[in-house]
Write a protein that holds these residues in place. Sequence first.
Motif, PDB file in Angstrom:
ATOM      1  N   PRO A 176       0.828  -1.217   0.000  1.00 63.69           N
ATOM      2  CA  PRO A 176       0.000   0.000   0.000  1.00 63.69           C
ATOM      3  C   PRO A 176       0.859   1.262   0.000  1.00 63.69           C
ATOM      4  CG  PRO A 176      -0.024  -1.038   2.168  1.00 63.69           C
ATOM      5  CD  PRO A 176       0.664  -1.998   1.244  1.00 63.69           C
ATOM      6  N   MET A 177       0.418   2.258  -0.774  1.00 63.78           N
ATOM      7  CA  MET A 177       1.111   3.551  -0.843  1.00 63.78           C
ATOM      8  C   MET A 177       0.063   4.615  -1.112  1.00 63.78           C
ATOM      9  SD  MET A 177       3.979   4.911  -3.600  1.00 63.78           S
ATOM     10  CE  MET A 177       5.416   4.081  -2.919  1.00 63.78           C
ATOM     11  N   ASP A 178      -0.042   5.593  -0.220  1.00 64.40           N
ATOM     12  CA  ASP A 178      -1.047   6.638  -0.386  1.00 64.40           C
ATOM     13  C   ASP A 178      -0.709   7.571  -1.539  1.00 64.40           C
ATOM     14  OD1 ASP A 178      -2.392   5.559   1.735  1.00 64.40           O
ATOM     15  OD2 ASP A 178      -1.706   7.041   3.202  1.00 64.40           O
ATOM     16  N   ASN A 179       0.538   8.064  -1.569  1.00 62.47           N
ATOM     17  CA  ASN A 179       0.988   8.975  -2.613  1.00 62.47           C
ATOM     18  C   ASN A 179       2.414   8.598  -3.005  1.00 62.47           C
ATOM     19  OD1 ASN A 179      -1.265  11.022  -2.758  1.00 62.47           O
ATOM     20  ND2 ASN A 179      -0.736  11.200  -0.600  1.00 62.47           N
ATOM     21  N   GLU A 182       5.958   9.528  -1.167  1.00 61.92           N
ATOM     22  CA  GLU A 182       5.767  10.160   0.131  1.00 61.92           C
ATOM     23  C   GLU A 182       5.645   9.116   1.246  1.00 61.92           C
ATOM     24  OE1 GLU A 182       3.182  13.778   0.206  1.00 61.92           O
ATOM     25  OE2 GLU A 182       2.498  12.994  -1.717  1.00 61.92           O
ATOM     26  N   ASP A 184       3.823   7.612   4.527  1.00 63.23           N
ATOM     27  CA  ASP A 184       2.444   7.592   4.980  1.00 63.23           C
ATOM     28  C   ASP A 184       2.323   6.723   6.228  1.00 63.23           C
ATOM     29  OD1 ASP A 184       2.446   4.921   4.098  1.00 63.23           O
ATOM     30  OD2 ASP A 184       1.668   5.466   2.130  1.00 63.23           O
ATOM     31  N   GLU A 185       1.101   6.421   6.632  1.00 66.00           N
ATOM     32  CA  GLU A 185       0.888   5.638   7.845  1.00 66.00           C
ATOM     33  C   GLU A 185       1.505   4.247   7.755  1.00 66.00           C
ATOM     34  OE1 GLU A 185      -0.406   6.646  10.752  1.00 66.00           O
ATOM     35  OE2 GLU A 185      -0.405   8.637   9.824  1.00 66.00           O
ATOM     36  N   ASN A 186       1.571   3.690   6.564  1.00 67.04           N
ATOM     37  CA  ASN A 186       2.172   2.371   6.392  1.00 67.04           C
ATOM     38  C   ASN A 186       3.661   2.380   6.720  1.00 67.04           C
ATOM     39  OD1 ASN A 186      -0.157   0.817   5.148  1.00 67.04           O
ATOM     40  ND2 ASN A 186      -0.022   2.546   3.741  1.00 67.04           N
TER      41      ASN A 186
END
Length: 313
Positions: A176-179, A182, A184-186
């Motif tokens: 998983p990668m939000d952006n 950048e 992120d929470e992961n």
Amino acid sequence: MSVSTHTRIDTRLERSILIVPAANFRIIEKAVASSADAVCIDLEDSVAPSEKEASRANVVKALRELDWGKKLRLYRINGLDTYFAYRDLIEVIEAAGDKLDLVMVPKVNRPEDVYVVETLLSQIEAYKGFGNRIGIEAQIETALGLVNVKEIAKSSERLETLIYGPGDYAASVQMPMDNIGELDENDKLYPGHRWHYVMHAIVSAARAYDLRCMDGPFAGIKDPEGYLHSCRVARAMGFDGKWCIHPSQIEATNKVFSPPEKDIQWAQTVVSEYEKALAEGRGAITVSGKMVDAASLRMARNIVEKARIAGLV
């Protein structure tokens, strides 16, 4: 398949690559006038399928008509798994290959992918009688590309650079990668640097075969501190430079990936003192109270060479 067998002496300055969509000629003009070391005109992800074929003309026009100065001139073709790729090569190279430095190939999965591009380039150059030899930059952005990165790195004399593609790589391995690029929470959940393995694999393969290695994009164009941190992490891991998706990212990139003045001074002193020591039959010396040996000399020479290419010495 052509296999690299000798050390390539790198004289190209490539700290920042500004990538721009081929569909927008005004943006291309602004990019070529920027302070980036290299500009890559993109025919792949940033161009809609309905515009890809027409956008090739913008690549040709930019290469033939714009003043690039000392910038490296690149364009990115579409993936070899699409029917756009071979025409991307033939139409652009035949019309403007004599004005081109490098072709960027996305989603390189195996050494044969490089061979396909190398073969077409050789045929077109011979047919057109070009005096220059066009280099290749390979993006490592899939699980298969990472598994084969060592074989890819040694696949061709034309290959000059390996580039990390974080977005497509994350999708390929289902991380998983939000952006793109950048934190992120992961990243906070994982007890370490989640992307260390793929990034270091690219760096080590590139260094083993005398290639440049470039970090991929950072999507947060309104997060300069985050971008700066991303640059510093990539530099700490050994990358030569980084992609820029906006002109505002160029200055920080060029600064981070240039040797600081204090490092240059240290390196020049080490090289000078070590050469004196060798002439006197000594294998190790002390500089500023610290031992310097052959490994230190190699690091110092790398710094001096980077500074020379960047015009700092």
